[in-house]
Design a protein around this motif. Structure first.
Motif, short mmCIF file in Angstrom:
data_model
loop_
_atom_site.label_atom_id
_atom_site.label_comp_id
_atom_site.label_asym_id
_atom_site.label_seq_id
_atom_site.Cartn_x
_atom_site.Cartn_y
_atom_site.Cartn_z
N GLU A 227 0.85 -1.19 0.00
CA GLU A 227 0.00 0.00 0.00
C GLU A 227 0.89 1.24 0.00
N TYR A 228 0.39 2.29 -0.62
CA TYR A 228 1.16 3.51 -0.83
C TYR A 228 0.26 4.68 -0.48
N SER A 229 0.81 5.68 0.16
CA SER A 229 0.02 6.86 0.47
C SER A 229 0.94 8.06 0.61
N MET A 230 0.38 9.24 0.53
CA MET A 230 1.16 10.45 0.77
C MET A 230 0.50 11.23 1.89
N LEU A 231 1.29 11.80 2.79
CA LEU A 231 0.74 12.73 3.76
C LEU A 231 0.15 13.91 2.97
N PRO A 232 -0.91 14.52 3.49
CA PRO A 232 -1.54 15.62 2.76
C PRO A 232 -0.55 16.74 2.41
N ARG A 233 0.37 16.99 3.27
CA ARG A 233 1.29 18.09 2.99
C ARG A 233 2.67 17.59 2.59
N ALA A 234 2.73 16.38 2.03
CA ALA A 234 3.97 15.92 1.39
C ALA A 234 4.25 16.77 0.16
N THR A 235 3.19 17.39 -0.34
CA THR A 235 3.27 18.13 -1.61
C THR A 235 3.17 19.63 -1.40
N GLY A 236 3.48 20.38 -2.42
CA GLY A 236 3.47 21.85 -2.34
C GLY A 236 2.09 22.39 -2.00
N GLN A 237 1.08 21.84 -2.63
CA GLN A 237 -0.31 22.15 -2.28
C GLN A 237 -0.83 21.01 -1.42
N ARG A 238 -1.63 21.31 -0.40
CA ARG A 238 -2.21 20.24 0.39
C ARG A 238 -3.18 19.41 -0.46
N THR A 239 -3.05 18.10 -0.41
CA THR A 239 -4.00 17.24 -1.12
C THR A 239 -4.97 16.65 -0.11
N ILE A 240 -6.19 16.39 -0.55
CA ILE A 240 -7.22 15.83 0.33
C ILE A 240 -6.89 14.36 0.62
N ARG A 241 -7.06 13.96 1.86
CA ARG A 241 -6.80 12.56 2.23
C ARG A 241 -7.75 11.63 1.49
N GLU A 242 -7.24 10.48 1.08
CA GLU A 242 -8.09 9.48 0.43
C GLU A 242 -9.11 8.91 1.41
N SER A 243 -8.77 8.88 2.70
CA SER A 243 -9.74 8.38 3.68
C SER A 243 -10.92 9.33 3.78
N THR A 244 -10.67 10.63 3.65
CA THR A 244 -11.73 11.62 3.73
C THR A 244 -12.61 11.54 2.50
N LYS A 245 -11.99 11.35 1.34
CA LYS A 245 -12.75 11.22 0.10
C LYS A 245 -13.50 9.89 0.06
N GLY A 246 -13.03 8.93 0.86
CA GLY A 246 -13.70 7.63 0.88
C GLY A 246 -13.29 6.73 -0.27
N LYS A 247 -12.35 7.19 -1.09
CA LYS A 247 -11.85 6.25 -2.09
C LYS A 247 -10.40 6.52 -2.47
N VAL A 248 -9.78 5.44 -2.89
CA VAL A 248 -8.39 5.47 -3.27
C VAL A 248 -8.31 5.87 -4.74
N GLN A 249 -7.41 6.79 -5.05
CA GLN A 249 -7.28 7.28 -6.42
C GLN A 249 -6.64 6.26 -7.35
N GLY A 250 -6.89 6.42 -8.63
CA GLY A 250 -6.29 5.54 -9.63
C GLY A 250 -4.77 5.56 -9.57
N ARG A 251 -4.17 6.73 -9.41
CA ARG A 251 -2.71 6.84 -9.35
C ARG A 251 -2.16 6.00 -8.20
N THR A 252 -2.81 6.09 -7.04
CA THR A 252 -2.37 5.32 -5.87
C THR A 252 -2.44 3.82 -6.14
N MET A 253 -3.54 3.41 -6.73
CA MET A 253 -3.70 1.98 -7.00
C MET A 253 -2.65 1.48 -7.97
N GLU A 254 -2.39 2.27 -9.00
CA GLU A 254 -1.37 1.93 -9.98
C GLU A 254 -0.03 1.71 -9.28
N ILE A 255 0.30 2.63 -8.39
CA ILE A 255 1.59 2.57 -7.72
C ILE A 255 1.66 1.37 -6.78
N GLN A 256 0.61 1.14 -6.02
CA GLN A 256 0.73 0.03 -5.07
C GLN A 256 0.71 -1.33 -5.77
#
Lengths: 253, 253, 253, 253, 253, 253
Positions: free
Chosen positions: D62-91
């Protein structure tokens, strides 16, 4: 000879039936051996929020399989309430591939939605989807040209896809069916343009690896097949194919 | 004359192509006018948890539309992450209807999964699904008989569906297409058996009502159409149709 | 005599307590035998996006059961994270039924939200919900009239619902309780107006079928009960009932 | 010279800190330039349902990024309730890559769970994850060896990953940081083994294409970098590295 | 005097109607001022997976509000597809509180499911839920005693809850209604036992803080109210109250 | 002496490393014994919809744990598709606590997003998160001051959190680690300001209760620890600490 009687470098029988459905702006039924995919292209006169005001178009794709496209019934993703990783991977690949041969500013601020629905699966559904989706997209965009919604034809090259792999028995083989795909040591999906460049190259050794030499052998065999596939696309498109700049390279190959 | 040139009591052209796909135990492509539905039947040698140990089989159905089956592209339910109310209503109706003509104990502890995927929609997709699903289910169950997995053929009657409605211009009409369905004052879906009994009757006056007399008129017109539909099912099934007890009533009608 | 001592054509004891809750614009507690439903009507001065700018109002409904409304505790739909097919079917039915007796343009661009929450279930919860929701909606809309937010009373007819069925022991019976509903061969829900027209007719033979004659018998028995139910609605509404055009038909029946 | 002063074929500074966390069986903090990833390996003495009884182990990631690992804060996948395609591809990529160098039957019926959590992102997070995860996995499996839970060390080769690309300004470049990745015409991720074979090759031309010659140039430049990365893995592993059969090839390169 | 005429240390009018519903093993309708909650207790002869085989029982709670329990209609959690943080907080609090007065081994391997459904909200819904749920649970467990399913009565103490707060106008006040709760500087929920011990103490200063002295004042005022609430519980329980060891303390207070 | 050699009223070793990550406006790594949390503060120049146009800022928090922060691997909330009740409780607590020491109108219409990601857990993760988040938030807001985006420093007081509890062996103890927390009879989390007032007080007796006297003992012991924690915050903040009005009280304590 392979399980279905083909030579190592031989493609499966392929047909592309254009205007398969009455509602979409572009649609085809593509069959590659026993694999059958309905590809449609829908024009949406908006772009997604992150693209607005940039004066560019967008192309995005969705992919799905009927539950009984496969030997065992698979559960619908709508029933499970989530889209699988494999599906996401494939739909991202289709969209990215198609965008590589479209001049997005020339398309204008509109989206082409591609839908690839696998009716029957026998290996190579993602590459058949790309090959078919290119034709459906071209039909839909040609309709925009005809309606004078576009001033310049935005498709700049042909685009097609196929797979190559390495089997224990036959070595490097082209256009794997499901039985071959399941047992291959290496599987590589390739997306190429009419002028012979790569768009995507995804080689994977599931519980295996491959050497530099094997890679070169796979590239060589794929190159031949790709041209034949594009000639099928050209036939299906008829007159419309002449709008694509690399048509002469496809014809002559 | 109606928008497509039909008489008030005339059905649309209907075809049922059996064994449309290679993987499912039973499958058809049914077309009713411009409505096209792929219906498959899959045998699963288990029953759902709530049915275990009762010595009875189960029949359940799922229904879906391709995004571009319709004039406007609809968002996939898998993408939205949930199945719509309309879809659930339809799949519950299909399953319930099919179960009414099957002797579930005779089927044994197994499930028949029905999948109805609308490829192209022009009104009447739920009734076309039921009519097609009956044939797909019968094909799958006949295969079980042939393999000696069943001792008694568990299908006890024919089953088909169609719609009737009331339009402002034409009064009571049979087998509504999309244009008619959108403007009808009353819409009634009917599911009937080969011996002329009702399985389901769902009459709805969206922003309108209907009288007792109008109800009787709708029932009368539907009754005629139903027999013609069952004769199409009989032709598609060929020899297998003779396993169904009410075959003579269907033939003679 | 039936399990609870009723005649075949006899309704269960019914009460409608108006203004049951302090917050909603309209609310009732309806009891039909041991079935108890809280129905509320909330006015929202907006319409859903797909209705905007059409100068028409909208009526929509939600339905739910407390976990222990039933003999066995059922899992909450919020906990499961999705609404069941049965729930969706019922809430679509309630909304569609209520809209059939409201002049939506006269309601103006506002939404009436109906909530039916079953506190205790003993069969007939969907029909009790419709009957109660009609009263709650009428109370809420009368309040808009009183506040001069409306120039014309938009409710054009009474609306009530009940069930009929066929039991092996008693033949055609009216207003089935849970025990009867579980064993009935045929179950039909009917929604009718004050002037005796049908709004919805949903007859279902779960693992059974019914004939044309049985249908007519069920319609006849329901017709009588419906009038008595509307007289209960009239009493609960008091003065407000006189705003509904078909009040005289309801009184005289 | 590149934006951060590197030569075209130069890797970023890389560190691998082993046993970074106290709870997991294996863990590292890997830094590649400004990219920082915590990789952990957890041993679960069960395999997933589809693998049971086959006498083989499984490795999943499994692969994940902290919300502020990036220049702009990204929304947590747990908050959105789903894992993004990019994340799935990587894991999926991480899991598949690791499995290619493990003798799954020798691992026995247990699962190694890999978690890659990106603390800070500056390009190349998926390749850093693979490189770090290999070390974490090796630490965890070495612990099983030490506890005598395994009779044979199941890791059969080194495994590392990096990226190559083509930039307009610098041509073919190795190990792209975020700024380079955003502007590169072609981006290729490579996963290789200690004996120099390919495990994965994913070349993508987003809105661009690449030629056969460019592909060969990219392969050449990656080959050099890969050996240096494996020497870092060797150092981090210390003694344990000697359990891997291809250790001599890594040392000598 | 407060907005509703009460003294600072005065409780709202409270009623507890036992056996409010026919299906649950225990049920009450509790009203605290205009707040109305249906609390039910259901016995499930299993424990959750993580508790199996420990010879202990479990008590768990769910909480919900009808959409129109509040002044503005709130969206159903089932429609949103997820349970809100506030709801989760409350249901965890209810379950934890009840467990503190139950001898779980004496309850045996079974679960008591508590459902608190707020019919009408006017502040203090979580404390009313706890107070009512204690009575519902006691009724359900007493039924188990009567049926000889238990050898020892497992409830070891009374349990009730209320709120205290600090308002700008009135200082420390007891049992806040919605209007008071919205404007209070500090809000503290307290759960106590019949012998005067704390089970939960949750003091919150939303955009404010409170001193040590203010805390002591709040504790003092709550202490008095708590005894009166427990006497209401005792009356509702009737004879059954005598099974609870601390009955004498409650009576004498 | 306690399990880790501490006195009853002794805090664990605490460090706060500021500017731990390069992207966020404010960030720290806080360690409290073996508990390690990355806290970041991100400035978003918008407020949530419900706050727009009020001329006030907002502070909101999210909390998560890496899967292997714990002794047993926990399933990711993104994989489960929903956030647990415990997580929601904690993130609501963090946000509410921070808001109590910020002058929201002085912050202006912007949001401070707090992210607390637990890298390693050994008890007290929520209190460590609050203590660390206060520092991260202060760093981010100080940056706004430096950029002249604020005219007045909106943080009005220090804020820190710790836990107290009652253990069978040691009585009242301060700052519980995981082993102590698991066996404590009572657990109380406290959030306090630099001037010694309470912001939150959450005392819970899981399957136990506590008396008035025990409460007072817990308050006393926490009071001492709190000052030491704030001195750590002051050191980490350096110069910036002087912008907070209660700095003198923190220094002198």
């Amino acid at each position: 000879m392979r399980v279905d009687g083909r030579q190592a470098s031989e493609l499966r029988h392929m047909t592309i039936e254009k205007d398969y459905l009455k509602h979409p702006e572009g649609s085809v039924l593509i069959t590659v051996g026993d694999t059958k995919v309905i590809c449609t292209a829908s024009i949406d006169e908006r772009v997604p929020p992150f693209m607005r005001g940039q004066g560019k178009g967008w192309i995005t794709a969705e992919y799905s399989m009927l539950p009984r496209a496969t030997g065992q019934r698979t559960i619908r993703e709508s029933t499970k309430g989530k889209v699988q990783g494999r599906t996401m991977e494939i739909q991202r690949l289709i969209g990215r591939s198609l965008r590589s041969v479209v001049d997005l500013p020339a398309l204008g601020e509109r989206t082409v939605w591609i839908d690839c629905d696998v009716i029957q699966a026998d290996g190579g559904t993602r590459t058949a989807s790309i090959t078919g989706a290119f034709v459906a997209m071209t039909l839909a965009i040609a309709k925009l040209m005809k309606e004078k919604s576009l001033t310049k034809f935005p498709i700049i090259d042909f685009l097609a896809a196929t797979s190559v792999g390495i089997s224990e028995e036959h070595g490097v083989i082209l256009d794997l069916n499901y039985a071959e795909d399941s047992t291959a040591m290496v599987d590589m999906n390739m997306v190429m343009t009419g002028n012979g460049e790569f768009v995507e190259l995804q080689g994977t050794g599931e519980e295996a690896t491959f050497s530099h030499k094997q890679l070169l052998d796979m590239l060589a065999i794929a190159d031949q097949g790709m041209k034949l596939i594009m000639q099928k696309q050209q036939s299906a498109l008829g007159e419309i194919a002449n709008l694509i700049p690399t048509i002469d390279e496809v014809k002559s190959s």
